[in-house]
Design an enzyme around this catalytic site. Structure first.
Site, PDB file in Angstrom:
ATOM      1  N   HIS A 164      26.819  14.431   5.521  1.00 27.11           N
ATOM      2  CA  HIS A 164      25.517  14.188   4.906  1.00 27.11           C
ATOM      3  C   HIS A 164      24.786  15.507   4.655  1.00 27.11           C
ATOM      4  O   HIS A 164      25.046  16.531   5.289  1.00 27.11           O
ATOM      5  CB  HIS A 164      24.666  13.298   5.811  1.00 27.11           C
ATOM      6  CG  HIS A 164      24.376  13.919   7.151  1.00 27.11           C
ATOM      7  ND1 HIS A 164      23.405  14.891   7.336  1.00 27.11           N
ATOM      8  CD2 HIS A 164      24.937  13.725   8.360  1.00 27.11           C
ATOM      9  CE1 HIS A 164      23.385  15.258   8.594  1.00 27.11           C
ATOM     10  NE2 HIS A 164      24.310  14.576   9.254  1.00 27.11           N
ATOM     11  N   GLU A 184      27.941   8.930  13.754  1.00 32.92           N
ATOM     12  CA  GLU A 184      27.896  10.127  14.594  1.00 32.92           C
ATOM     13  C   GLU A 184      27.983   9.717  16.062  1.00 32.92           C
ATOM     14  O   GLU A 184      27.951   8.525  16.395  1.00 32.92           O
ATOM     15  CB  GLU A 184      26.604  10.899  14.307  1.00 32.92           C
ATOM     16  CG  GLU A 184      26.452  12.229  15.012  1.00 32.92           C
ATOM     17  CD  GLU A 184      27.594  13.194  14.744  1.00 32.92           C
ATOM     18  OE1 GLU A 184      28.706  12.949  15.251  1.00 32.92           O
ATOM     19  OE2 GLU A 184      27.381  14.221  14.060  1.00 32.92           O
TER      20      GLU A 184
END
Length: 327
Positions: free
Chosen positions: A91, A194
């Site tokens: 990202h 994550e």
């Protein structure tokens, strides 16, 4: 925490290996601190493929030749073996990245990351900064430049269901002129997130909120309303994260017959994927993308689960370290 990939059997799992000689990032001599995929055709190596292509013009198009090669090795692969090309995208810069830089990693890990935000900035389920949005637009521009030159568009788009990854995927792919049989139809997958727990930036929004903000995203079957994986007092150890991402790969290689896939995820998750496929460590800056060519072989028996380990990271601080207290 329910970490078993939906639909993955305990009867077998996959062993993975990186197929070298195709992307510069997979080669030991490439310096990840200096390599710029934006200037290097995503890192595709200029090479011959040994495929018999009669069309001279097509032969000159390296991506088209590579796509033909991938198709050929899949057609010739043994039972239980397959090959895929994974575009692993981190990202763009999020507000949590800015906060960690501001306060320092030590103070971030023990104090600030446990808060929803501070100093007028929110980082729980962090959004992209303007810098992060531009990083994703830069990747979009690269795809726009390379699609007319033959780069195969992803056939499937997997994305972590955190806001910053959903934003990144949209800015990277949503307005591309894609083939009609390869539309941008992102699939939200819990296992590609994550590291789980403690840091509020890694706590996802509710399913209802995600569907409201990103109605075009297909959340996987069984996607729960609240976040079932994030715990406020336990940070997922690296061994558990590696196991989770290996399970994610098992799910993808078992159920997705496509060969060119996009994963929009996070630095830790991508590091675990690289470890799972026996790829060299390769650091990505925010907004970075690394393509990898992967061979998978089905093997009998369930994947070995690591033992439970203590929470990763330092114990919480009762107050911020003096040098980093908010003004």
């Amino acid at each position: 925490m329910p970490l078993h990939a939906p639909g993955v059997t305990d009867l077998y799992h996959f062993q993975y290996e990186t197929v070298k000689g195709f992307f510069m990032q997979s080669e030991d001599g490439t310096d990840d601190s200096k390599f710029d995929f934006m200037k290097e055709n995503f890192g595709l190596i200029d090479r011959k493929y040994g495929t018999e292509i009669l069309d001279e013009e097509i032969a000159k198009q390296h991506w088209q030749s590579f796509e033909r090669y991938v198709k050929r090795v899949n057609e010739k692969s043994a039972d239980g073996e397959s090959y895929k090309v994974l575009f692993l995208g981190r990202h763009g810069q999020g507000f949590h990245n800015v906060a960690e830089t501001k306060y320092g990693t030590e103070a971030w890990d023990c104090y600030w990351s446990l808060l929803d935000g501070a100093d007028g900035v929110t980082w729980s389920d962090a959004l992209l900064t303007n810098v992060g949005k531009q990083q994703a637009r830069d990747v979009n521009a690269l795809w726009k430049a390379l699609l007319p030159k033959g780069i195969p568009a992803p056939e499937t788009y997997y994305v972590s269901p955190l806001t910053r990854t959903l934003q990144t995927a949209d800015l990277s792919f949503k307005d591309l002129d894609l083939p009609s049989d390869r539309p941008y139809a992102p699939i939200g997958k819990e296992l590609v997130r994550e590291a789980l727990g403690v840091h509020t930036c890694d706590r996802r929004s509710t399913a209802s909120q995600i569907r409201e903000d990103f109605p075009h995203v297909n959340l996987e079957p069984g996607f729960s309303e609240p976040d079932p994986l994030w715990l406020p007092d336990y940070r997922e150890p690296r061994s558990a994260r590696n196991y989770r991402l290996s399970q994610f790969l098992d799910d993808v290689f078992e159920h997705d017959n496509n060969a060119f896939l996009s994963f929009t995820s996070h630095s830790g998750a991508i590091a675990s994927i690289l470890a799972a496929i026996n790829h060299r460590a390769f650091a990505l800056q925010t907004g970075g993308v690394i393509p990898v060519f992967v061979k998978a072989k089905r093997v009998e028996g369930e994947r070995k689960k690591p033992p439970h380990e203590p929470s990763e990271g330092p114990p919480p601080c009762k107050e911020p370290p003096a040098a980093t207290k908010a003004s």
